[in-house]
Design a protein around this motif. Structure first.
Motif, PDB file in Angstrom:
ATOM      1  N   THR A  33       0.860  -1.174   0.000  1.00  0.00           N
ATOM      2  CA  THR A  33       0.000   0.000   0.000  1.00  0.00           C
ATOM      3  C   THR A  33       0.898   1.226   0.000  1.00  0.00           C
ATOM      4  O   THR A  33       2.100   1.128   0.238  1.00  0.00           O
ATOM      5  CB  THR A  33      -0.911   0.045   1.247  1.00  0.00           C
ATOM      6  N   GLY A  34       0.313   2.388  -0.280  1.00  0.00           N
ATOM      7  CA  GLY A  34       1.107   3.618  -0.263  1.00  0.00           C
ATOM      8  C   GLY A  34       0.223   4.822  -0.024  1.00  0.00           C
ATOM      9  O   GLY A  34      -0.928   4.846  -0.420  1.00  0.00           O
ATOM     10  N   THR A  35       0.750   5.790   0.653  1.00  0.00           N
ATOM     11  CA  THR A  35       0.062   7.062   0.854  1.00  0.00           C
ATOM     12  C   THR A  35       1.085   8.177   0.717  1.00  0.00           C
ATOM     13  O   THR A  35       2.294   7.943   0.795  1.00  0.00           O
ATOM     14  CB  THR A  35      -0.607   7.149   2.246  1.00  0.00           C
TER      15      THR A  35
END
Length: 157
Positions: A33-35
Motif C-alpha cells: 500500500t502507499g500514501t
C-alpha cells in the motif's frame, strides 16, 4: 536397469504432475500500500492601498461641503474582502490632528463613506466618496482654521 527405469519414470511422472498442478498458479507477488501527504504555506493578506482626491469650495463654518473620492486597491495576488472604510480628520498615522493652533478635528465633521462592500480581485479597485464639512462651534473662535490643510485619514478593512 528395470528398477532404475521405473524409478526414473516415477520421478518424471511426479515432476510432470507437480508442474501440471502448480503450473497455472506459479505467480508470486508482494502486497503493498502507499500514501502521500504534502502541504504548502497559504499566503497572507496584503494591505489595501488607498488614494484620494478632494473637490469642492473652500471650507468655512457651517459652509459648503467638500467631497473626497477615494479608491481602495487590492495589490495582493488573490481576492480580498473590503467590508469597511473609516475616514477621520487625523494625522497620517491616524493620531489626533492638532497641528494648527486654534483648529482641530473637532471643527470638522466627516460623512459616512459611500462605497459598496465587496470582494476585490487581485489588482482591482473599488471607488467611493465621503464628505467633509467645517462645523460652526458657537462661541468658539475658529480663525485658526483659515487656510489650514485639513488631513483626512482613510482606513480600509
Amino acid at each position: 536397469m528395470g528398477k532404475v527405469a521405473g524409478r526414473r519414470k516415477r520421478i518424471i511422472g511426479t515432476t510432470v504432475a507437480l508442474v501440471a498442478i502448480g503450473g497455472g498458479a506459479a505467480f508470486a507477488y508482494w502486497s503493498a500500500t502507499g500514501t502521500h501527504d504534502t502541504s504548502t504555506a497559504a499566503g497572507t493578506a496584503t494591505n489595501f492601498t488607498i488614494t484620494s482626491t478632494i473637490t469642492g469650495n473652500p471650507l468655512s463654518p457651517n459652509g459648503p461641503t467638500k467631497t473626497a473620492t477615494f479608491t481602495v486597491t487590492n495589490p495582493g495576488t488573490g481576492v480580498q474582502k473590503l467590508s469597511n472604510v473609516v475616514v477621520t480628520v487625523a494625522g497620517t498615522d491616524g493620531a489626533a490632528w492638532t497641528a494648527v493652533p486654534g483648529c482641530s478635528a473637532a471643527d470638522f465633521v466627516v460623512g459616512t463613506p459611500a462605497f459598496t462592500p465587496t470582494e476585490i480581485a487581485a489588482n482591482a479597485a473599488v471607488t467611493g466618496t465621503v464628505t467633509l464639512q467645517m462645523i460652526d462651534r458657537p462661541g468658539v473662535n475658529q480663525d485658526g482654521c483659515k487656510g489650514a490643510a485639513v488631513p483626512l485619514h482613510f482606513s480600509a478593512s
